[in-house]
Design an enzyme around this catalytic site. Sequence first.
Site, short mmCIF file in Angstrom:
data_model
loop_
_atom_site.label_atom_id
_atom_site.label_comp_id
_atom_site.label_asym_id
_atom_site.label_seq_id
_atom_site.Cartn_x
_atom_site.Cartn_y
_atom_site.Cartn_z
N SER A 42 -2.90 -22.93 -32.48
CA SER A 42 -2.14 -22.39 -31.42
C SER A 42 -1.17 -23.55 -31.50
O SER A 42 -0.91 -24.48 -32.26
CB SER A 42 -3.18 -22.76 -30.03
OG SER A 42 -3.44 -23.89 -30.03
N SER A 44 -0.37 -25.65 -29.08
CA SER A 44 -0.29 -26.52 -28.15
C SER A 44 0.08 -28.06 -28.45
O SER A 44 0.28 -29.03 -27.55
CB SER A 44 -2.09 -26.88 -27.45
OG SER A 44 -2.97 -27.36 -28.65
N LYS A 105 -5.92 -32.64 -29.87
CA LYS A 105 -4.90 -33.13 -28.84
C LYS A 105 -4.69 -34.52 -29.41
O LYS A 105 -4.86 -35.08 -30.22
CB LYS A 105 -5.44 -33.18 -27.59
CG LYS A 105 -6.18 -31.80 -27.22
CD LYS A 105 -4.94 -30.76 -26.79
CE LYS A 105 -5.58 -29.41 -26.62
NZ LYS A 105 -4.62 -28.34 -26.36
N SER A 196 -0.47 -26.33 -23.03
CA SER A 196 -1.74 -26.93 -23.34
C SER A 196 -2.86 -27.10 -22.42
O SER A 196 -2.59 -27.57 -21.47
CB SER A 196 -1.36 -28.46 -23.86
OG SER A 196 -2.19 -29.16 -24.40
#
Length: 251
Positions: A42, A44, A105, A196
């Site tokens: 993705s 994010s 992250k 996100s």
Amino acid sequence: MSVSSEKETSGGLGETIKVVIQALLLALVVRTFLIQPFSIPSGSMMPTLLVGDYLFVSKFSYGFSRHSFPYSIVPFEGRFWAGAPRRGDIVVFKLPRDNSTDYIKRVIGLPGDRVQMKNGALFLNGEEVPRERADDFVQTSPFGQEVRVPAWRETLPNGVTYITLDASPNSLADNTQEFVVPDGHYFMMGDNRDNSADSRVAGSGVGYVPFENLVGKAQMIFFSIDEDTRPWEVWRWPEDVRGERIFDMLQ
């Protein structure tokens, strides 16, 4: 066939099986305790990480928990040979909601930190984290149109610096309550701030991430290819491989 040649055939097969088993065990050890590859599904973490990036993640950076093992099959609590992450590390972790889904992250808040977003700016322990305008991040839409996204260079108190995206000023995640990170937990955010699902977003399943859930630290992009291309489509590599991203070290 003679008895001798039958034994030789049997011995050769046995040696082959032995070598295969040893290779599988070695791969398991490397994957569990040293390095594990991950792919980015993705956007994010854009622009730091793009869909189609393939990473090496060091499993030993923070020590080992049950989540260091495939499918979290080893039933023990806590971590051994533990080493704490620092602000700014890019971390793969197990989603606290189900303890099985891998997320990636950036560590923003450490235990005891107060974290808040105000008008798109990050505040740590009541102080605004410095950021300065950077060149727009340029994308191409599926229809071939150029899309420019405002970008900012953010610098954490420990000197770690990186680019964030702010596509929609004053979006919901640009203004938050003040979060106080509990002991033994970390506050995670994506660099693509408006796209996100992270510790800021209620219902994302992220929340405060327990130390036990950390899998490893993202270290290097070892391969990168356009998100619409599969890695095995080698005939598309000359056009779609992002050669400039290969072997990029991450911070």
